[in-house]
Design an enzyme around this catalytic site. Structure first.
Site, mmCIF file in Angstrom:
data_model
loop_
_atom_site.group_PDB
_atom_site.id
_atom_site.type_symbol
_atom_site.label_atom_id
_atom_site.label_comp_id
_atom_site.label_asym_id
_atom_site.label_seq_id
_atom_site.Cartn_x
_atom_site.Cartn_y
_atom_site.Cartn_z
ATOM 1 N N GLU A 189 -30.126 10.795 15.777
ATOM 2 C CA GLU A 189 -29.933 9.316 15.169
ATOM 3 C C GLU A 189 -30.774 8.318 15.954
ATOM 4 O OE1 GLU A 189 -29.225 8.071 12.187
ATOM 5 O OE2 GLU A 189 -28.647 10.012 11.208
ATOM 6 N N SER A 233 31.570 15.511 -16.719
ATOM 7 C CA SER A 233 32.959 15.339 -15.897
ATOM 8 C C SER A 233 32.433 14.668 -14.298
ATOM 9 C CB SER A 233 33.602 16.519 -15.687
ATOM 10 O OG SER A 233 34.082 16.855 -17.066
#
Length: 815
Positions: free
Chosen positions: A87, A464
């Site tokens: 780059e 229950s």
């Protein structure tokens, strides 16, 4: 001639003045018209939301952009060299603009009319990506150059390179080198090889067309070009270059790796964060640390998976997903492609049957491998004729499978095993009862298959498992665990439609006068109903608000005693935490700490703490809703549920500090177990999203799941029973009357009482009375059959069963 030189001097002077004006104008423009570069020192990159466990293991990432910011000093040198080689070779020599490179690009543009090579430096790319649009004009290029010069004067080369490498796009939602390493290779950036660094360095030029996933040939050419540039620049040796270019493309898609599977918690946290901070949570780089304990979450995941699959297999094999026909060498590749399109759901992997012996099956998997399933992995598969009936036990493989069947398989300790996607669902939640922290949560079998969180959102009847709250209300009203209630038939009339409700015990038997402790241990339905009738509905409903229940969840009739409220498992865990911590109500929470992108704490949970008079000044004290004595008595009874009641299977855990209650609803639609000690409360639930019978009680469907989890959770933890409060006394009583007897009474047993409610004396009962059919077993140490006697909550012949008052009770035996 003199005039000519005078003219030249004037032109030169004018040119100098003009240049000065231009320079001053440029400087003015750079200083006052261009953006403020100082902001780059503290720039906020768009970083996704990350959610972690309490011990900092990643659970989930939310956000469109995948980015993991990496400081410059942690970026591997080979990657930096690869980026510079391809780059910006002169990056550390120029001042933001590479004049020779820019000149070459300009000359090529003038000669050919096309842009054949780039003239942008890394600094110019930073300027463009942070401040400028993508629209290509000469004006934008000039601003880019000026911004690059300004950036170079404000920031170090290292800072500029760090910004660049964390900002650029690499394709597949990956922004920055940290996320790119995870997305393409499933590794941390510092774990990559030279060829992989070169691949990443080549992507920014064209992240779509040079992508190794979409175009591996073009990606390899670009990677090899980067490696050649690195070799030419002297960054790598010839041998390293040759090895790297000869390495095959090895990229594949990986989402950002999570360490702990807790998607239901992640979604719960995401929803809460969105309410707190809005949509900015997806880009502001928040790191959220939850209350989840990673090891407990793993154990919970395994317990839910193991026992939901076990439940499903107990109820038979429903057949293959499809049949692909007769297998042959020619269609194996096609079959692999079909299998690859089918998802793997919670470890259940698609496979196709290609060969069978008498008691084995060979299956083709999506990766092309052939796997043999032994008889131990097949023999469970009795055909499910219907939910109520199974076919005969199979004796050979061809009674279960056919060639070409597409089935699900899973790995087990004995090898691969035939499996199937469970139709039922399950959930588990574990809380710290001392502060409400959610330690583990599983809202269903698999989040990808169903994201509905049954722990926080499923309103189900608890059966229950709700009874302890009713019994706690009774203790507060002056009843004791030795109070005698008649377990006898009862008929309740609904005056609205004249229907009758005749509740029963699950055993369809009646047990006569029964102490409340025994009624809790054996889950006696008729005792619970009569107890609620004696207390009154309005008192009980008001009392239940102490546990966090709201009246709208509670039915107005006596069926409430049997657990016909509509509650979530998380509510049940919160309510049981009141018993576990000695009577204080904590609030469940999942978010402990939130940090922003600068790692600053912006939120710290301040939970209500059950500290029982030993809180620090910084802690918020949880409100007391029960007396310690009440909580202790209920815990004592629920401890006996495990020792010799409906949950006695859990006695095999070998702990004396556990208490809990099974729950099963009408027609066995829901199965529950809620259990605890002072360190942890855990609730498990099993049921169908569209209610239908499980054909199992809570003791069979939900309790084993709880046991597997709690065994891990309390492994190597010392016993920690709830301490007996000073206001509780142990008194010897006659088990048939509940009255106090002398200490030398032959058949007396000890029972706990709150000091204000000690039983009256019955010293005349010094000998054992004759047994009769309605008397209960007085041997306090005897163990009963492991059943869960839950009652039908609707009448046998009518549907509308509940009453809003207690005046319509028609007793076949007196209350």
């Amino acid at each position: 001639m003199k005039y000519f030189f005078r003219l030249i001097r004037r032109v030169i002077l004018l040119a100098l003045v003009l240049c000065g004006v231009i320079v001053i104008g440029v400087l003015y423009y750079m200083e006052f018209e261009l953006p403020d570069i100082d902001a780059l020192n503290t720039v906020q990159l768009q970083v996704p939301l990350q959610i972690f466990t309490h011990d900092e293991k990643l659970i989930a990432t939310f956000g469109e952009k995948r980015r993991i910011p990496i400081p410059y000093d942690q970026i591997p040198k080979p990657l930096i060299q690869a980026i510079l080689a391809t780059e910006d070779q002169r990056y550390f020599q120029h001042s933001g603009v590479d004049i020779p490179g820019l000149g070459r690009a300009t000359l090529q543009l003038l000669i050919t009319g096309r842009k054949l090579q780039g003239g942008s430096t890394i600094t110019m790319q930073v300027a463009r990506s942070f401040y400028l649009s993508r629209h290509k004009t000469f004006g934008r290029k000039l601003r880019e150059i000026l911004l690059a010069i300004k950036i170079e004067h404000k920031l170090t080369k290292e800072k500029i390179l760090e910004l660049y490498m964390n900002k650029i796009f690499f394709g597949n939602r990956a922004y920055g080198v940290g996320a790119a390493a995870e997305i393409y290779y499933g590794k941390h950036l510092n774990k990559l090889s030279l060829d992989q660094y070169a691949m990443l360095a080549g992507l920014p030029k064209a992240p779509s067309t040079l992508n190794p996933l979409a175009n591996p040939d073009a990606a390899k050419k670009r990677r090899d070009h980067v490696l050649a540039r690195m070799y030419d620049q002297g960054y790598i040796s010839e041998s390293a270059y040759n090895e790297a270019v000869n390495t095959a493309i090895n990229a594949s898609y990986h989402d950002l790796q999570t360490e702990i599977k807790a998607p239901y918690t992640a979604e719960l946290v995401r929803e809460q964060l969105e309410q707190m901070y809005g949509d900015s949570i997806y880009t502001d780089g928040f790191k959220v640390y939850t209350t989840i304990n990673s090891s407990l979450q793993v154990a919970a995941n395994q317990a839910v998976r193991d026992h939901l699959l076990a439940y499903d297999q107990r109820h038979g094999y429903r057949g293959p997903l499809e049949n692909l026909g007769v297998p042959s060498i020619d269609n194996m590749e096609e079959w692999e492609q079909i299998l690859r399109k089918k998802p793997v759901i919670n470890g259940l992997e698609p496979a196709a049957v290609v060969e069978m012996t008498k008691q084995t099956a060979t299956v083709l998997r999506a990766d092309g491998n052939l796997t043999i399933i032994p008889w131990t992995g097949l023999s469970w598969a009795r055909e499910q004729i219907n939910p109520d009936y199974l076919g005969p036990k199979p004796k050979q493989a061809n009674q279960i499978l056919k060639l070409g069947d597409v089935v699900l398989i899973t790995m087990s300790p004995d090898g691969y095993r035939l499996s199937q996607m469970p139709k039922a669902e399950a959930g588990l939640v574990a809380l710290n009862p001392q502060n409400g922290a959610i330690l583990a949560m599983i809202g269903g079998f698999d989040y990808q298959n169903s994201n509905f969180n049954r722990i926080t959102s499923a309103q189900r009847q608890p059966g229950s498992s709700f009874k302890p709250f009713v019994y706690s209300a009774a203790l507060e009203k002056g009843f004791t665990l030795a109070t005698i209630i008649n377990d006898a038939p009862i008929v309740i009339e609904n005056t609205a439609d004249n229907s009758l409700w005749r509740p029963q015990n699950d055993t369809h038997k009646f047990y006569g006068p029964t102490r409340l402790r025994t009624a809790i241990i054996e889950s006696r339905n008729l005792v619970s109903i009569r107890l609620l009738a004696q207390m009154g509905m309005s008192y009980t409903v008001e009392y239940l608000k102490r546990f966090g229940f709201v009246p709208s969840q509670l039915p107005p009739g006596l069926s409430l005693a049997l657990g016909t409220a509509m509650v979530t498992p998380l509510q049940m865990a919160q309510a049981y935490a009141v018993f576990a911590n000695g009577g204080l109500r904590v609030v469940p929470y999942a978010i402990d700490t939130i940090r922003n992108s600068q790692n600053e704490i912006i939120y710290q949970a301040k939970p209500l703490v059950a500290c029982n008079n030993n809180c620090t000044t910084e802690e918020a004290v949880a409100p007391r809703v029960l007396s310690p004595e009440n909580a202790f008595l209920i815990t004592s009874a629920l401890h006996d549920v495990i020792q010799r009641g409906t949950a006695k299977l859990a006695k095999n855990l070998g702990r004396v500090d556990l208490a809990g209650k099974t729950g099963t609803t009408q027609n066995q639609v829901d199965a529950w177990f809620a259990g605890y000690n002072p360190d942890i409360v855990t609730v498990t639930w099993v049921g169908f999203d569209q209610p239908q019978s499980l054909h199992e009680y809570g003791a069979a469907a939900a309790l084993p799941m709880w046991m597997q989890f709690i065994q891990f959770a309390l492994k190597n933890q010392p016993q920690n029973p709830l301490e007996q409060p000073p206001g509780v006394l142990s008194v010897r009583i006659n088990p048939k009357t509940g009255k106090r007897v002398s200490n030398n009474s032959k058949n007396g047993i000890y029972e706990y009482f709150m000091e204000p409610y000690l039983p009256e004396s019955d010293f005349s009962s010094t000998t054992e009375t004759a047994n009769n059919d309605t008397d209960e077993n007085v041997d306090e140490n005897a163990e009963r059959n492991d059943i869960d006697p839950e009652l039908n909550t609707e009448p046998a012949d009518h549907h509308n069963t509940e009453q809003s008052d207690n005046d319509n009770i028609d007793n076949e035996m007196p209350l």
